[in-house]
Write a protein that holds these residues in place. Structure first.
Motif, PDB file in Angstrom:
ATOM      1  N   LYS A 113       0.828  -1.211   0.000  1.00  0.00           N
ATOM      2  CA  LYS A 113       0.000   0.000   0.000  1.00  0.00           C
ATOM      3  C   LYS A 113       0.861   1.259   0.000  1.00  0.00           C
ATOM      4  O   LYS A 113       0.551   2.234  -0.679  1.00  0.00           O
ATOM      5  CB  LYS A 113      -0.941   0.019   1.207  1.00  0.00           C
ATOM      6  N   ARG A 137      -7.360  -5.710   1.331  1.00  0.00           N
ATOM      7  CA  ARG A 137      -8.434  -4.786   0.988  1.00  0.00           C
ATOM      8  C   ARG A 137      -9.757  -5.158   1.648  1.00  0.00           C
ATOM      9  O   ARG A 137      -9.986  -6.322   1.991  1.00  0.00           O
ATOM     10  CB  ARG A 137      -8.613  -4.749  -0.538  1.00  0.00           C
ATOM     11  N   ALA A 146      -8.186  -0.068   0.300  1.00  0.00           N
ATOM     12  CA  ALA A 146      -6.975  -0.596   0.942  1.00  0.00           C
ATOM     13  C   ALA A 146      -7.080  -0.450   2.448  1.00  0.00           C
ATOM     14  O   ALA A 146      -7.449   0.613   2.950  1.00  0.00           O
ATOM     15  CB  ALA A 146      -5.748   0.152   0.429  1.00  0.00           C
ATOM     16  N   TYR A 166      -9.988   2.392  -5.428  1.00  0.00           N
ATOM     17  CA  TYR A 166      -9.526   1.135  -6.039  1.00  0.00           C
ATOM     18  C   TYR A 166     -10.213   0.897  -7.377  1.00  0.00           C
ATOM     19  O   TYR A 166      -9.593   0.407  -8.329  1.00  0.00           O
ATOM     20  CB  TYR A 166      -9.782  -0.030  -5.096  1.00  0.00           C
ATOM     21  N   ASP A 215      -3.224   4.823  -2.357  1.00  0.00           N
ATOM     22  CA  ASP A 215      -3.323   3.458  -2.851  1.00  0.00           C
ATOM     23  C   ASP A 215      -2.519   3.369  -4.142  1.00  0.00           C
ATOM     24  O   ASP A 215      -2.081   4.391  -4.686  1.00  0.00           O
ATOM     25  CB  ASP A 215      -4.791   3.076  -3.088  1.00  0.00           C
TER      26      ASP A 215
END
Length: 282
Positions: free
Chosen positions: A149, A177, A183, A203, A276
């Motif tokens: 991450k 996740r 994340a 994401y 992320d």
């Protein structure tokens, strides 16, 4: 599981293991642990004889005093999670233990620290380099485990190990996740459930963008589309979205090698800053 607050006491304990030729795996953290951290501990257990975890909210890597003040802390819960995960040693020093006297040392990582996170958080990576160097010197681990991450941080630490000749094997562990792709992060504790759901856009944007690039869409167009997605969202504010080479984390216009190409993003929701990334060949 043994817990230490003093450097010398910790070193004495670690020496016992070294004299038995046992391999030490280190997982540095700032606490507020979640399943992502535990996955690091699990990997350390597989690759080491002794698993050591540090819990320290490092003040020198915060360029925003409010962020440091509001950083979540729950040491009792952290220790309970680590004990259940089979951790052997935990180091929980006070700031005065880690930074006795002055701490004006600065570490420069060149172009790597002046892009993305370095650009938006001046001095952040110098603070990271400072504390990680301290932890490496204190623990003298055989291996160290960090999450994907914080991808730019991982490559900062890789540069630290390479250029300062630390005899440490570095491991990057894939990001854990939530169900919507968000994340896992200690900062997520500051989000409402509604904000967590909305933050799934981060994401979603990374995944859609990676697929588009692999299908031949230009990076310029992909970045435009990502900005448009966030402009339509009333609560999420995009700070940056870049496609970069992991060697220096500067933006690229064409992909030369998917294995060294990453999509990186930072956004804010509810006054909480989230980051992320996705490697293009995920």
């Amino acid at each position: 599981m043994n817990t230490f607050k003093k450097i010398e006491e910790l070193r004495a304990e670690l020496l016992k293991y070294r004299l038995e030729n046992k391999k030490i795996g280190l997982v540095p953290t700032m606490g507020a642990l979640h399943h992502g951290h535990i996955s690091l501990v699990e990997q350390a257990k597989e690759k080491s004889d002794v698993v050591a975890v540090s819990i320290f909210v490092n003040p020198t890597q915060f360029n925003n005093p409010e962020d440091l003040e509001k950083y979540p802390r729950n040491i009792e819960r952290d220790l309970d999670l680590l004990k259940k995960a089979g951790c052997d040693i935990v180091f929980t020093p006070e700031v005065t233990e880690m930074y006795a006297g002055s701490h004006d040392l600065k570490i420069s990582f060149g172009v790597l620290e002046n892009s993305l996170e370095g650009k938006f958080r001046p001095g952040h990576f110098s603070g990271v380099g400072q504390i990680v160097s301290k932890l490496f010197n204190i623990f003298q681990p055989d291996s160290a485990f960090f999450g994907q991450k914080d991808l730019q941080q991982f490559f900062i630490i890789k540069k630290l190990i390479d250029q300062l000749c630390f005899p440490i094997e570095l491991h990057m562990i894939p990001t854990k996740r939530e169900d919507n792709g968000l994340a896992m992060s200690s900062r997520n504790e500051r989000l409402t459930q509604e904000e967590k759901l909305e933050a799934g856009l981060i994401y979603q944007t990374l995944k859609q963008s990676a697929e588009a690039i692999l299908e031949g869409t230009s990076i310029h167009h992909v970045i435009e589309q990502a900005n448009e997605l966030f402009e339509k969202n009333e609560r999420l504010t995009l700070e940056y979205f870049e496609v970069v080479e992991t060697e220096n984390f500067t933006g690229i216009s064409t992909v030369s090698d998917p294995k060294t190409t990453a999509l990186c993003i930072a956004a804010e929701i509810g006054k909480v800053r989230l980051i992320d990334n996705l490697l293009l060949n995920y």
